[in-house]
Design a protein around this motif. Structure first.
Motif, PDB file in Angstrom:
ATOM      1  N   UNK A  26       0.832  -1.207   0.000  1.00  0.00           N
ATOM      2  CA  UNK A  26       0.000   0.000   0.000  1.00  0.00           C
ATOM      3  C   UNK A  26       0.866   1.257   0.000  1.00  0.00           C
ATOM      4  N   UNK A  27       2.033   1.193   0.625  1.00  0.00           N
ATOM      5  CA  UNK A  27       2.928   2.357   0.650  1.00  0.00           C
ATOM      6  C   UNK A  27       3.399   2.745  -0.746  1.00  0.00           C
ATOM      7  N   UNK A  28       3.363   1.808  -1.694  1.00  0.00           N
ATOM      8  CA  UNK A  28       3.813   2.079  -3.057  1.00  0.00           C
ATOM      9  C   UNK A  28       2.684   2.332  -4.043  1.00  0.00           C
ATOM     10  N   UNK A  29       1.439   2.360  -3.558  1.00  0.00           N
ATOM     11  CA  UNK A  29       0.314   2.541  -4.484  1.00  0.00           C
ATOM     12  C   UNK A  29       0.164   3.992  -4.924  1.00  0.00           C
ATOM     13  N   UNK A  30       0.273   4.907  -4.005  1.00  0.00           N
ATOM     14  CA  UNK A  30       0.154   6.330  -4.311  1.00  0.00           C
ATOM     15  C   UNK A  30       0.622   7.130  -3.120  1.00  0.00           C
ATOM     16  N   UNK A  31       0.573   8.434  -3.243  1.00  0.00           N
ATOM     17  CA  UNK A  31       0.992   9.303  -2.144  1.00  0.00           C
ATOM     18  C   UNK A  31      -0.138  10.273  -1.815  1.00  0.00           C
ATOM     19  N   UNK A  32       0.001  10.969  -0.715  1.00  0.00           N
ATOM     20  CA  UNK A  32      -1.001  11.977  -0.354  1.00  0.00           C
ATOM     21  C   UNK A  32      -1.056  13.066  -1.424  1.00  0.00           C
ATOM     22  N   UNK A  33       0.103  13.421  -1.966  1.00  0.00           N
ATOM     23  CA  UNK A  33       0.155  14.460  -3.003  1.00  0.00           C
ATOM     24  C   UNK A  33      -0.341  13.953  -4.354  1.00  0.00           C
ATOM     25  N   UNK A  34      -0.102  12.674  -4.631  1.00  0.00           N
ATOM     26  CA  UNK A  34      -0.520  12.091  -5.911  1.00  0.00           C
ATOM     27  C   UNK A  34      -1.112  10.708  -5.653  1.00  0.00           C
ATOM     28  N   UNK A  35      -2.371  10.681  -5.188  1.00  0.00           N
ATOM     29  CA  UNK A  35      -2.990   9.389  -4.896  1.00  0.00           C
ATOM     30  C   UNK A  35      -3.290   8.594  -6.164  1.00  0.00           C
ATOM     31  N   UNK A  36      -3.269   7.291  -6.022  1.00  0.00           N
ATOM     32  CA  UNK A  36      -3.694   6.392  -7.098  1.00  0.00           C
ATOM     33  C   UNK A  36      -5.180   6.661  -7.352  1.00  0.00           C
ATOM     34  N   UNK A  37      -5.651   6.406  -8.543  1.00  0.00           N
ATOM     35  CA  UNK A  37      -7.065   6.618  -8.876  1.00  0.00           C
ATOM     36  C   UNK A  37      -7.988   5.877  -7.908  1.00  0.00           C
ATOM     37  N   UNK A  38      -7.581   4.696  -7.468  1.00  0.00           N
ATOM     38  CA  UNK A  38      -8.401   3.957  -6.500  1.00  0.00           C
ATOM     39  C   UNK A  38      -8.459   4.666  -5.157  1.00  0.00           C
ATOM     40  N   UNK A  39      -7.335   5.201  -4.712  1.00  0.00           N
ATOM     41  CA  UNK A  39      -7.329   5.915  -3.434  1.00  0.00           C
ATOM     42  C   UNK A  39      -8.237   7.143  -3.497  1.00  0.00           C
ATOM     43  N   UNK A  40      -8.186   7.859  -4.599  1.00  0.00           N
ATOM     44  CA  UNK A  40      -9.062   9.025  -4.760  1.00  0.00           C
ATOM     45  C   UNK A  40     -10.529   8.594  -4.799  1.00  0.00           C
ATOM     46  N   UNK A  41     -10.810   7.494  -5.484  1.00  0.00           N
ATOM     47  CA  UNK A  41     -12.177   6.983  -5.564  1.00  0.00           C
ATOM     48  C   UNK A  41     -12.654   6.488  -4.198  1.00  0.00           C
ATOM     49  N   UNK A  42     -11.764   5.873  -3.440  1.00  0.00           N
ATOM     50  CA  UNK A  42     -12.102   5.388  -2.086  1.00  0.00           C
ATOM     51  C   UNK A  42     -12.564   6.564  -1.222  1.00  0.00           C
ATOM     52  N   UNK A  43     -11.865   7.680  -1.351  1.00  0.00           N
ATOM     53  CA  UNK A  43     -12.222   8.868  -0.571  1.00  0.00           C
ATOM     54  C   UNK A  43     -13.546   9.445  -1.081  1.00  0.00           C
ATOM     55  N   UNK A  44     -13.671   9.568  -2.398  1.00  0.00           N
ATOM     56  CA  UNK A  44     -14.882  10.154  -2.982  1.00  0.00           C
ATOM     57  C   UNK A  44     -16.127   9.331  -2.639  1.00  0.00           C
ATOM     58  N   UNK A  45     -15.987   8.026  -2.586  1.00  0.00           N
ATOM     59  CA  UNK A  45     -17.126   7.147  -2.293  1.00  0.00           C
ATOM     60  C   UNK A  45     -17.266   6.868  -0.794  1.00  0.00           C
ATOM     61  N   UNK A  46     -16.406   7.465   0.009  1.00  0.00           N
ATOM     62  CA  UNK A  46     -16.428   7.290   1.465  1.00  0.00           C
ATOM     63  C   UNK A  46     -16.439   5.817   1.855  1.00  0.00           C
ATOM     64  N   UNK A  47     -15.517   5.056   1.257  1.00  0.00           N
ATOM     65  CA  UNK A  47     -15.462   3.618   1.510  1.00  0.00           C
ATOM     66  C   UNK A  47     -15.083   3.287   2.950  1.00  0.00           C
ATOM     67  N   UNK A  48     -13.990   3.831   3.482  1.00  0.00           N
ATOM     68  CA  UNK A  48     -13.546   3.348   4.798  1.00  0.00           C
ATOM     69  C   UNK A  48     -14.476   3.738   5.934  1.00  0.00           C
ATOM     70  N   UNK A  49     -14.664   2.811   6.840  1.00  0.00           N
ATOM     71  CA  UNK A  49     -15.292   3.128   8.116  1.00  0.00           C
ATOM     72  C   UNK A  49     -14.202   2.958   9.166  1.00  0.00           C
ATOM     73  N   UNK A  50     -13.963   1.743   9.615  1.00  0.00           N
ATOM     74  CA  UNK A  50     -12.875   1.581  10.585  1.00  0.00           C
ATOM     75  C   UNK A  50     -11.530   1.676   9.872  1.00  0.00           C
ATOM     76  N   UNK A  51     -11.486   1.226   8.615  1.00  0.00           N
ATOM     77  CA  UNK A  51     -10.285   1.364   7.802  1.00  0.00           C
ATOM     78  C   UNK A  51      -9.302   0.214   7.858  1.00  0.00           C
ATOM     79  N   UNK A  52      -9.487  -0.735   8.759  1.00  0.00           N
ATOM     80  CA  UNK A  52      -8.486  -1.779   8.958  1.00  0.00           C
ATOM     81  C   UNK A  52      -8.241  -2.612   7.701  1.00  0.00           C
TER      82      UNK A  52
END
Length: 150
Positions: free
Chosen positions: A72-98
Motif C-alpha cells: 500500500x505504501x507504493x500505491x500512491x501518495x497523499x500528493x498524488x494518490x492512485x485513482x483507487x485511493x481518490x475513488x475510495x475517498x470520494x465514495x467514502x469507503x472506509x469506516x474503521x479502515x483496517x
C-alpha cells in the motif's frame, strides 16, 4: 535475501519460510499491510506480487525473492494518490479502515487485469472481508476509478 519492494531493492536477513507479512511489518517497518487472520481468509494482508493480489500472511518470503512486490505504501501518495485511493475517498469507503489497504491492493490487481470490470469481475476478485460491510461502496469506488458509472 534480495527483495524488490515498491520499485526499490531491499536486502533482508530472514528465514525463507518467514511469511512476507512479517518481513514487511517487523523487519522493514512497513505497517500499512495489516495482519487479520493469519490463514489467508480475510485479505487484510493483501499485497501485489508481479501484479497479482497475494495474501502475504501465508506467502513465504523466499518464494517472492527477486519478484516485484507492491505494498500500500507504493500505491500512491497523499500528493498524488492512485485513482483507487481518490475513488475510495470520494465514495467514502472506509469506516474503521483496517481492511482498506488489502482491499485497495486487490482492487489495483483487478483493474490492472480488467480495466473496466463488470460486477461479476469485482465480486470474483474482491474476496477480502470488511467487517464494516462497505462492499457496495467498494464496488462504486472501483467503478469510479475505472471511469465507469456505479
Amino acid at each position: 535475501m534480495d527483495l524488490i519492494i515498491n520499485g526499490a531493492r531491499v536486502q533482508v536477513q530472514a528465514d525463507p519460510a518467514m511469511p512476507l507479512l512479517w518481513v514487511l511489518r517487523d523487519l522493514l517497518q512497513m505497517t500499512g499491510t495489516k495482519f487479520g487472520c493469519g490463514v489467508a481468509a480475510c485479505g487484510a494482508c493483501t499485497v501485489r506480487v508481479d501484479g497479482q493480489a497475494v495474501r502475504s500472511c501465508v506467502t513465504p518470503v523466499g518464494s517472492v525473492a527477486g519478484r516485484a512486490i507492491q505494498t500500500i505504501e507504493g500505491l500512491g501518495t497523499a500528493a498524488k494518490p492512485h485513482a483507487l485511493q481518490a475513488a475510495w475517498i470520494a465514495e467514502q469507503v472506509p469506516q474503521c479502515g483496517y481492511c482498506q489497504s488489502g482491499m485497495l491492493m486487490a482492487a489495483a490487481a483487478l483493474l490492472e487485469k480488467k480495466p473496466r470490470p463488470s460486477d461479476a469481475d469485482i465480486d470474483e476478485a474482491m474476496t477480502n472481508i470488511c467487517r464494516c460491510g462497505t462492499y457496495q461502496r467498494v464496488r462504486a469506488a472501483i467503478k469510479r476509478a475505472a471511469g465507469m458509472r456505479a
